[in-house]
Each structure stands twice: as C-alpha cells, then as structure tokens.
Design an enzyme around this catalytic site. Structure first.
Site, PDB file in Angstrom:
ATOM      1  N   TYR A 152      56.257  40.881   3.400  1.00 31.30           N
ATOM      2  CA  TYR A 152      55.432  39.677   3.257  1.00 31.30           C
ATOM      3  C   TYR A 152      53.989  39.955   3.638  1.00 31.30           C
ATOM      4  CZ  TYR A 152      54.768  34.564   3.241  1.00 31.30           C
ATOM      5  OH  TYR A 152      54.374  33.271   2.957  1.00 31.30           O
TER       6      TYR A 152
ATOM      7  N   ASP B 204      66.038  41.396  15.834  1.00 35.19           N
ATOM      8  CA  ASP B 204      65.074  40.882  14.856  1.00 35.19           C
ATOM      9  C   ASP B 204      64.947  39.365  14.998  1.00 35.19           C
ATOM     10  OD1 ASP B 204      63.530  40.276  12.634  1.00 35.19           O
ATOM     11  OD2 ASP B 204      64.604  41.663  11.316  1.00 35.19           O
TER      12      ASP B 204
ATOM     13  N   HIS C 262      62.117  43.747  14.195  1.00 38.91           N
ATOM     14  CA  HIS C 262      61.470  43.747  12.883  1.00 38.91           C
ATOM     15  C   HIS C 262      60.304  44.724  12.936  1.00 38.91           C
ATOM     16  CE1 HIS C 262      61.544  41.548   9.066  1.00 38.91           C
ATOM     17  NE2 HIS C 262      60.228  41.721   9.017  1.00 38.91           N
TER      18      HIS C 262
ATOM     19  N   SER D 255      62.276  43.744   4.749  1.00 37.32           N
ATOM     20  CA  SER D 255      61.883  42.360   4.976  1.00 37.32           C
ATOM     21  C   SER D 255      61.798  41.627   3.636  1.00 37.32           C
ATOM     22  CB  SER D 255      60.561  42.312   5.749  1.00 37.32           C
ATOM     23  OG  SER D 255      60.311  41.016   6.232  1.00 37.32           O
ATOM     24  N   GLN D 256      60.632  41.110   3.246  1.00 38.11           N
ATOM     25  CA  GLN D 256      60.523  40.505   1.921  1.00 38.11           C
ATOM     26  C   GLN D 256      60.968  41.497   0.846  1.00 38.11           C
ATOM     27  OE1 GLN D 256      57.043  38.045  -0.127  1.00 38.11           O
ATOM     28  NE2 GLN D 256      56.600  40.231  -0.204  1.00 38.11           N
TER      29      GLN D 256
END
Length: 320
Positions: free
Chosen positions: A94, A273, A302, A184-185
């Site tokens: 992101y 996370d 994360h 992640s994204q």
C-alpha cells in the site's frame, strides 16, 4: 512476545464463513470481458542498466479505463537461460510503487524473467483515471465504497490481471510458467489475480492485505484499514450503511478470492502483525482449496523479511 490475535492453535483452524455474494463469479467474469475488449497498447522501452545478466525495460500498458500502468520488466540474457522463460510478476504494498530494478535481479540470476507494476494512484508513476461518485477518506480504501462496480480496487485488480496479459503477449515468455508474489497489499493482489485468472501457476502472498474485512477493521492496530473506520466516523456515524459497505468489500475480499485459487500457493504469515492481523491472513489461507504451503514467522510483524525471499526462490525453483 504476547499474541496480537488468537492463539496459534486457533488460528490454524480459523475458517470463518465466506461472504461472497451469489453473483461474485459473474461480477469478475464481466470485469474480465470488459478488460479483454480494451487493447493493452503496451510500450516497451529499453533502459540502460549496469548488469551483465539481464536486460531491463520500462513497460507502460493501458488499464481497461485508459490509465497508463507503469512497470519494470527484466529479462535474463541468453547466456543465463534459454527462452521461452518463466516469469514472476510482483505487486507492491500500500502506497508503494514498482520498486527499484535491482530488486528483480534475484529472479534474473535464476533464469526467470520478472515484471513489477505500479498500483494506480499510489506512490509510483501510474496515475488513476478512475471516476468516483463521491469523495472519501485520504488514501484509496474508500473510493467508490458504496458500489462494487465503482470501487477503486475493481480497476486495480484488473490492472494486475492485465500484467498477466502483458506477460503472455511476450514471445520470450512461457505462458504456462507464470508466478505471482507480493507482500501486504501486494499479497492481497496476488490472491485476487490467482482467483480471477487461471493462467498463473504459482502464487506467493506475504501477510496479505485486503482479507476478511470485518475482522480486519475490528482488529487492526495500525495501517490503512483505519480509512474504513474513519469513513464511518465522517460519513456514517450511526453505521446505517454498514451492510452496504461490507457488501462492496466482499467482492474484493481475499478470503473469498482464496476459495477460487487454483495455482499452487506459498503463503507467509507473521504472528505479531498489527497491520494485517494474523486471523485475517489465516482466514484466506484456510479457505485455499489448492496445493499450498505455509511459512509462519512467530516473532515478526509487518516488516521486511529478506530471508523469506530465499524461501520463495526455492519454491519457484521446485514448481515453476
């Protein structure tokens, strides 16, 4: 270190009910058809890059709404590997971008081509020509949130599918040996593309974002899920439109996507996370009905995990 989510024994069997609407598959089939009607119009430009093992290119192809999507495309030289080549496609996190070209060299060294593309409107060269019916909270999570056909990620997911289209259009690529990866994204996008498009053979998501939205909004301690909560605070403080919002999100939920993936999967989940809570990632993993492997990193959150790159290299070497 204290748990940030359920205990591991509960996470391993955590399999919440899917939220996909009855027209989920039809929704994405219609998006695919719409995309296929729009030419890629890809422009591939050589880039001067000081490496002896690969050739680097700047790629720009058209999203299905005309947005020019920018990427890096790296092809091992003939002295490294024979053509046609397998290819790995990378999607980023992101607010990130396609990254730096040297980050793709690990694939070139293994004789694998690679493609890394921007997510529209975020931190890279790619703009967003999408039109949304109302404003939203700063960021991208709430653009078009009341209608799945107008939601920001509909175009994003199809931009990512069109990266597969680009790879398959190249004569130097073996279209039966396509892999996807991202964190992640980028992990959520990996799951989405592997669900919408059956061409990828491998998918390697790392702590995937965009999964199990209701749980994520309840559990996150940091990161962009806050945009959803802030949307309610600003536009709908009594949450009268809550069902409508989560209905939209259900079409983009990695948990629903996971049940449709046919590619072989290697997923990494970190137990500390607070951006993509472990339970949201396990919700996706446990709904995978394909060949799959899981790496659990107990003491990581994360964050960057270079050692997992080696795990992905070994996985790709075995199965791509």
């Amino acid at each position: 270190m204290p748990n940030v989510d359920y205990p591991l024994d509960e996470l391993l069997v955590y399999k919440p009910e899917l939220t996909a609407e009855p027209d989920f598959d039809q929704f994405w089939e219609e998006a695919r058809k719409e995309s296929q009607q729009v030419p890629l119009q890809a422009v591939v430009t050589p880039v001067d890059f000081p490496t002896k093992i690969a050739d680097l290119y700047e790629v720009v192809y058209q999203g299905m709404d005309g947005t020019p999507v920018h990427g890096w495309y790296m092809v091992p030289k003939s002295s490294i590997a024979d053509k046609p080549l397998p290819v790995m496609i990378r999607y980023h996190g992101y607010n990130g971008d396609r990254g730096k070209p040297h980050e793709l060299l690990m694939w070139a060294a293994f004789g694998v081509a690679s493609l890394s593309v921007d997510t529209r409107g975020q931190g890279g060269m790619t703009p967003d020509r999408g039109v949304y019916p109302m404003g939203g909270i700063a960021g991208w999570m709430t653009l078009g949130i009341l209608d799945p056909k107008q939601y920001y990620y509909r175009q994003v997911y199809m931009d990512c599918v069109r990266a597969v289209d680009f790879a398959c259009s190249r004569e130097e690529i073996d279209s039966s040996r396509i892999g996807l990866y991202g964190g992640s994204q980028g992990g959520g996008l990996t799951l989405a593309v592997a669900a919408i498009d059956k061409r990828p053979k491998l998918a390697m998501p790392v702590f995937p974002y965009l999964c199990h939205f209701r749980r994520a909004v309840e559990m996150h301690g940091s990161g962009p899920y806050i945009e959803l909560r802030n949307w309610f605070r600003r536009f709908d403080p009594e949450r009268r439109k809550e069902d409508q919002v989560f209905r939209t999100l259900s079409y983009f939920d990695g948990m629903n996507m996971a049940s449709r993936v046919q590619a072989r999967v290697l997923m990494a989940i970190t137990l500390q996370d607070i951006v993509c809570p472990p339970s949201t990632c396990f919700a996706a993993y446990n709904h995978l009905n394909t060949a799959k492997e899981l790496k659990i990193y107990h003491d990581y959150g994360h964050e960057s995990m270079p050692f997992h790159d080696e795990a992905m290299l070994h996985f790709a070497a075995r199965y791509l």
